[in-house]
Design an enzyme around this catalytic site. Structure first.
Site, PDB file in Angstrom:
ATOM      1  N   HIS A 131      -8.713  -0.041  -8.195  1.00 21.57           N
ATOM      2  CA  HIS A 131      -9.391  -0.143  -9.483  1.00 21.57           C
ATOM      3  C   HIS A 131     -10.905  -0.239  -9.300  1.00 21.57           C
ATOM      4  O   HIS A 131     -11.398  -0.524  -8.201  1.00 21.57           O
ATOM      5  CB  HIS A 131      -8.906  -1.377 -10.243  1.00 21.57           C
ATOM      6  N   ARG A 135     -13.066  -3.610  -0.265  1.00 19.95           N
ATOM      7  CA  ARG A 135     -13.881  -2.536  -0.840  1.00 19.95           C
ATOM      8  C   ARG A 135     -13.538  -1.227  -0.136  1.00 19.95           C
ATOM      9  O   ARG A 135     -13.779  -1.071   1.059  1.00 19.95           O
ATOM     10  CB  ARG A 135     -15.369  -2.899  -0.674  1.00 19.95           C
ATOM     11  N   HIS A 162      -6.908  -5.558  -4.077  1.00 16.75           N
ATOM     12  CA  HIS A 162      -6.649  -6.918  -3.617  1.00 16.75           C
ATOM     13  C   HIS A 162      -5.229  -6.993  -3.056  1.00 16.75           C
ATOM     14  O   HIS A 162      -4.335  -6.280  -3.526  1.00 16.75           O
ATOM     15  CB  HIS A 162      -6.787  -7.918  -4.763  1.00 16.75           C
TER      16      HIS A 162
END
Length: 268
Positions: free
Chosen positions: A135, A155, A64
């Site tokens: 992550h 992604r 993110h």
């Protein structure tokens, strides 16, 4: 405040948006004078989003943006933390020396896992996942998540699987590479956290705990292992409540782990 459940179904499992003011799915207040109203109407600027994630299969490898990189990538900054509700694998952080070229090669070769740091999480382990940290949540893991109010995810890799349409799901490698912060350390499991956005702690309730909030402070309460009473109202296992500013409540239980998250509308 208590809220109606909002469960999102995904290819990998489900996530329950426990407390949300995000415009894509704001929580609906379930009781009291504000029953039926949405949280973003009652508390403008509410900064966090609380979820329970049930990963039947592993989630994609993702990243993110943070406050700086979102100026380049677009979207909303998203720092989060996970507290494990079950034992199992999670991936958090890149192995030392990993560079952008390694990531691009791993996406192409299907060998991304070799770049990730794998942790064997135990119930109650807390991992800090700042914006910019790569992550993924592993197979069969259930987590409690506290995050900035954001719905931006890039992604990087999806384990070579396909979506419900039989095609590979979209990747966001270019923006993901722009969002990665290679200077971030690999997180280590904690039991509590103090961050610029919220403070998280766990308490084992055996009797009565007094809870209180300051004049500009909220407190999110989550019954992690057993039901408790919150000011005479039953808070069932796996459900959440929110104490508004300048309030107090009695938390009563016999043997229950409860998660507490303190925060303000304007972060520190």
């Amino acid at each position: 405040m208590r809220f109606e459940k909002s469960v999102h179904t995904a290819l990998w499992g489900t996530e329950s948006w426990e407390i949300s003011a995000h415009p894509s799915d704001p929580s609906v207040i379930a009781a009291g004078a504000a029953k039926g109203r949405r949280l973003n109407e009652v508390c403008p600027g509410f900064p966090l989003l609380f979820k329970v994630i049930d990963a039947r299969t592993r989630l994609s490898v993702q990243v993110h943006p943070n406050e700086e990189t979102c100026r380049v990538t677009g979207g909303e900054p998203k720092t989060e933390m996970w507290c494990a509700l079950s034992d199992g694998p999670i991936y958090a952080g890149l192995k030392p020396g990993t560079a952008a070229a390694d990531i691009a090669e791993a996406v192409a070769s299907g060998e991304f896992e070799k770049l990730l740091v794998r942790h064997e999480a135990k119930f109650g382990d807390v991992f800090f996942i700042p914006g910019g940290l790569v992550h993924a949540i592993g197979d069969g893991v259930t987590l409690y998540e506290v995050q900035q109010s954001s719905n931006t995810t890039f992604r990087l890799y999806d384990w070579n699987r396909v979506g419900t349409d039989g095609r590979p799901r979209e990747l966001h490698v270019e923006k993901g590479l722009q969002a990665i912060d290679y200077t971030l350390p690999v997180p280590t499991p904690q039991t509590s956290l103090r961050t610029p956005f919220f403070d998280f702690s766990q308490v084992d309730v055996r009797g009565t705990e007094r809870l209180a909030t300051g004049p500009d402070e909220f407190l999110a309460v989550f019954a992690a292992t057993a039901s408790v009473d919150l000011d005479g109202q039953r808070l069932e296992r796996g459900t959440s409540a929110l104490l508004p500013p300048s309030s107090s409540a009695a938390l009563v239980g016999t043997d229950a782990r409860v998660f507490l998250t303190r925060f303000r509308v304007s972060p520190r």
